[in-house]
Structure formats: structure tokens, C-alpha cells
Design an enzyme around this catalytic site. Sequence first.
Site, mmCIF file in Angstrom:
data_model
loop_
_atom_site.group_PDB
_atom_site.id
_atom_site.type_symbol
_atom_site.label_atom_id
_atom_site.label_comp_id
_atom_site.label_asym_id
_atom_site.label_seq_id
_atom_site.Cartn_x
_atom_site.Cartn_y
_atom_site.Cartn_z
ATOM 1 C CB ALA A 184 -18.435 -17.911 5.311
ATOM 2 C CB SER A 223 -0.980 -0.012 1.181
ATOM 3 O OG SER A 223 -1.947 -1.016 0.972
ATOM 4 N N GLY A 230 -13.938 -12.828 7.115
ATOM 5 C CA GLY A 230 -13.923 -11.383 6.888
ATOM 6 C C GLY A 230 -13.752 -11.014 5.423
ATOM 7 C CG ASP A 235 -11.348 -4.778 1.114
ATOM 8 O OD1 ASP A 235 -10.339 -4.268 0.598
ATOM 9 O OD2 ASP A 235 -11.404 -5.128 2.313
ATOM 10 C CE LYS A 275 -9.023 -5.659 5.134
ATOM 11 N NZ LYS A 275 -9.203 -6.194 3.787
HETATM 12 P P1 ATR Z 1 -10.347 -13.648 6.521
HETATM 13 O O1 ATR Z 1 -10.565 -12.372 7.265
HETATM 14 O O2 ATR Z 1 -9.063 -13.677 5.728
HETATM 15 O O3 ATR Z 1 -11.535 -14.062 5.713
HETATM 16 P P2 ATR Z 1 -11.109 -15.545 8.527
HETATM 17 O O4 ATR Z 1 -12.222 -14.694 8.984
HETATM 18 O O5 ATR Z 1 -10.238 -16.261 9.548
HETATM 19 O O6 ATR Z 1 -10.066 -14.740 7.654
HETATM 20 O O7 ATR Z 1 -11.708 -16.609 7.489
HETATM 21 C C1 ATR Z 1 -10.901 -17.533 6.844
HETATM 22 C C2 ATR Z 1 -11.756 -18.276 5.829
HETATM 23 O O8 ATR Z 1 -10.949 -19.218 5.123
HETATM 24 C C3 ATR Z 1 -12.878 -19.081 6.458
HETATM 25 O O9 ATR Z 1 -13.966 -19.104 5.568
HETATM 26 C C4 ATR Z 1 -12.238 -20.467 6.593
HETATM 27 O O10 ATR Z 1 -13.160 -21.529 6.678
HETATM 28 P P3 ATR Z 1 -13.809 -21.902 8.133
HETATM 29 O O11 ATR Z 1 -14.825 -20.851 8.419
HETATM 30 O O12 ATR Z 1 -14.403 -23.242 7.913
HETATM 31 O O13 ATR Z 1 -12.658 -21.903 9.097
HETATM 32 C C5 ATR Z 1 -11.482 -20.521 5.305
HETATM 33 N N1 ATR Z 1 -10.389 -21.519 5.307
HETATM 34 C C6 ATR Z 1 -9.183 -21.404 5.881
HETATM 35 N N2 ATR Z 1 -8.425 -22.501 5.634
HETATM 36 C C7 ATR Z 1 -9.184 -23.320 4.855
HETATM 37 C C8 ATR Z 1 -8.973 -24.605 4.246
HETATM 38 N N3 ATR Z 1 -7.825 -25.260 4.377
HETATM 39 N N4 ATR Z 1 -9.985 -25.124 3.513
HETATM 40 C C9 ATR Z 1 -11.159 -24.482 3.366
HETATM 41 N N5 ATR Z 1 -11.406 -23.262 3.923
HETATM 42 C C10 ATR Z 1 -10.441 -22.696 4.644
#
Ligand code: ATR
Length: 268
Positions: free
Chosen positions: A128, A17, A130, A102, A66
Site C-alpha cells: 500500500a 530508461s 507508492g 505507471d 514520485k
Molecule cells: P514503494 O514506493 O516502493 O511502494 P514504500 O512506499 O516504502 O515503497 O512501500 C513499501 C511497501 O512494501 C509497503 O506496502 C510495505 O509494507 P508496510 O506499509 O507494512 O511497511 C511493503 N513491504 C516492504 N517490506 C515488506 C515485507 N517484508 N513484507 C510485507 N510487506 C513489505
Amino acid sequence: MPDRYAVIGNPVSHSKSPWIHAQFAHACAQDIEYGRIEAPLDGFAAAVDVFRASGGRGANVTVPFKQEAFRYCASVSERAGEARAVNTLVLDGDAPWGDNTDGIGLLRDLEFNLGFVLKGRSVLVMGAGGAAQGVVPSLRAAGPDRLVVANRTVDKAHALAARFEGTIGCGYADLAGESFDLVVNATSAGLTGELPPLPPARRLFARGALAYDMVYGRDTPFLALARAAQVRSSDGAGMLVEQAAESFLVWRGVRPATRPVLDALRKG
Ligand code: ATR
């Protein structure tokens, strides 16, 4: 004295950024300074308070703050309210105001840079958390025929979809036999070299589909899957530059041209 801005996150040392905003400032002849602030994981509000008290006029907020930025603001834009997350803080008023660029950033990258029109298409968002929450409202507003949110923890997909009429939440197993024109990876799986448990790619991607990974600067297993299936793909570099341009517009009242900055970013 230049007006001061910064990106606040943890970690933040890798953030592009400052470089992107320096390009915008130069191109738009705006006298700004844009730095990096690494806030302790339990010290976001204190870090913003200090920056604001020392004259900081605005900030971008990145992982993992965020949602906390959303709570920090006295008021927010409609799109930040929908996303329940803030990536752009305006700090020069009486009270902190928040916006979220975003979703519009992703939309602009898809529609203008990549020429992918969402209206009437079928769209799958993986994740699902952030990141997904930040972009689903904008994707939905662009008028796809179908918008499906799939998540490993199925309840979270249902909860997110329930907030946006016409959006469907499900688990990955439910995708068997389905196909999509656009698949957006909004999970953090790629950061650990993992791939969400998708059904076979040859069915999942419709003819002429686009695979989009919101992660920037990393060849994720999802991008590799798309390449192997000979599906057009993109990382999140364009979204990064477009969301930055929207933030710049919010702060400075001018929207910088993004193409030269995106080209330069891609060249490294
Ligand atoms: P962010 O703010 O980057 O979205 P987050 O709120 O921690 O971070 O969400 C991470 C997302 O990636 C979630 O949807 C998570 O799935 P879960 O809700 O089931 O945890 C998903 N995620 C992370 N690792 C994953 C994996 N190996 N396979 C499928 N989904 C994954």
C-alpha cells in the site's frame, strides 16, 4: 541540438530508461538525448530546477521521488492526481506539468503483452506504498470483479482502499481461504529477499492465475513461490517498457512499438 530528457532518481545508475528511450527514439526517428540524474535525497526540486533551466524538456521520476514530483508540479493529469504520484514531468511549458504512466504501463503489459483480461476477474494487490498507489486506480478502471489491497500495516491498506470505491483493504492474515486470478506484488519486500506473509499458494492462486511482480530484473521470493506452485508468473519488465512508451507519447506525440524493445531487454 537534440531535445533533452532524463530519468531522475536515487539511486539511478541501474536504470534501463536511457537505453529504452534510445531504442524508441531510433525507431521513431526522434532527435532526443536521454540521460540520468542522481538527485541527492534532499535535493529533488533543486535538481529538476537546474535541469529545466538548462533546457531539459521532460523527465521520468523514479524511486524515491514520485510523491515529491507530484508536489513539485503546478498541475497534473487526472491519473497522476488519482495516484498522488508523478513519474513523467513535462518541463517545456510555462510551469511544470506531471503525469503518471505507471498504471497504464502495468495495464498494457497485463492485457496486451500477457493477454490477461482484468474484466470480471479477482485481483489482489500486495502493498500500500507508492508503487501500489500508482497502479490501483488503473487496475480498478479495468473492471475487475474484485480488487483487494493487502498490506503488512493494515491501516495503510484500509486508507488506500477507502480512496477507491469498491476496493477492499485488509491484512495478510485476512486472505486465508481466499483465491485470486491475479496477484500483483507492489511491495518492496523482494528487494530485501523477503516475501509478504501470504497464506499457502495452492489456495491463494485460482486455476490459471497470473503472479506479477512489479520489480524488474530480480528473481524475487514471490516469483519463486509462484513457480513452485506451477503458477504463471511475470516480472515487471513489460511494465517498465510500457510506462516508458507512454511517457514517450506524452513528450513526443508518438507511441513507439514496445514488443521489439521488450524482447531485446529480456535477451539482455
Ligand atoms: P514503494 O514506493 O516502493 O511502494 P514504500 O512506499 O516504502 O515503497 O512501500 C513499501 C511497501 O512494501 C509497503 O506496502 C510495505 O509494507 P508496510 O506499509 O507494512 O511497511 C511493503 N513491504 C516492504 N517490506 C515488506 C515485507 N517484508 N513484507 C510485507 N510487506 C513489505
